[in-house]
Design a protein around this motif. Structure first.
Motif: not given
Length: 184
Positions: A113-142
């Protein structure tokens, strides 16, 4: 041509908001069911960081058509955004190549597939805020979250900004994940 199309959809339940509290609770749940929810906006970003927002099924179909050669990236995409887009396009009577392409991408084997779902990391589902924090990138403010239906009724521009913020957070985190090999 952009290699990646980052996207996020915001949706509301179908129909009018009921006044009865019990009916309201059931109605709100429809917003998280891809087959029932109605897309109010879809924001998307390209590799360049440009962000755009569209609101109609026809405009969404055009975006997917324009970037059919790219990998489509969404957080909770496999479980929510891609089925939501598919259902909304079908409801809008879109029957062209975009709908067939999306269906094929959703039913392909993970390695095809050419679909990428970033919510599954290491077999667990993570929120976007958690994913961004794991990657060390900014998160949304609202954080409108499950209140999209309320906020859309009062301030559609805020929902659009929220959706654009999600896409920017997704893009930044995914690009960092590409450097580490976490996602393709």
């Amino acid at each position: 041509m952009s290699r990646y199309l980052y996207l996020d959809c915001e949706a509301t339940p179908p129909g009018q908001q009921p006044k009865d509290p019990e009916a309201l609770a059931e109605w709100v749940k429809l917003a998280v069911r891809p087959g029932s929810a109605r897309i109010v906006c879809m924001s998307y970003a390209l590799d360049t960081g440009e962000v755009f927002t569209v609101e109609t099924p026809q405009a969404i179909a055009q975006v997917l058509h324009d970037y059919k050669g790219a990998r489509w990236v969404a957080h909770y995409g496999i479980r929510y955004d891609f089925p939501l887009i598919y259902a909304n396009l079908v409801r809008a009577k879109s029957r062209g190549a975009v709908v067939r392409d999306l269906a094929a991408r959703m039913t392909a084997k993970p390695w095809e597939t050419s679909l990428v779902d970033t919510s599954r990391v290491g077999g667990a589902y993570v929120k976007l805020v958690e994913y961004a924090e794991m990657m060390g990138t900014p998160t949304k403010s609202d954080d409108i979250g499950a209140r999209v239906y309320e906020v859309w009724a009062e301030d559609p521009a805020r929902v659009r900004r929220y959706c654009e913020g999600d896409v920017l957070a997704l893009r930044a985190a995914h690009q960092e994940a590409l450097k580490t090999g976490l996602h393709q």
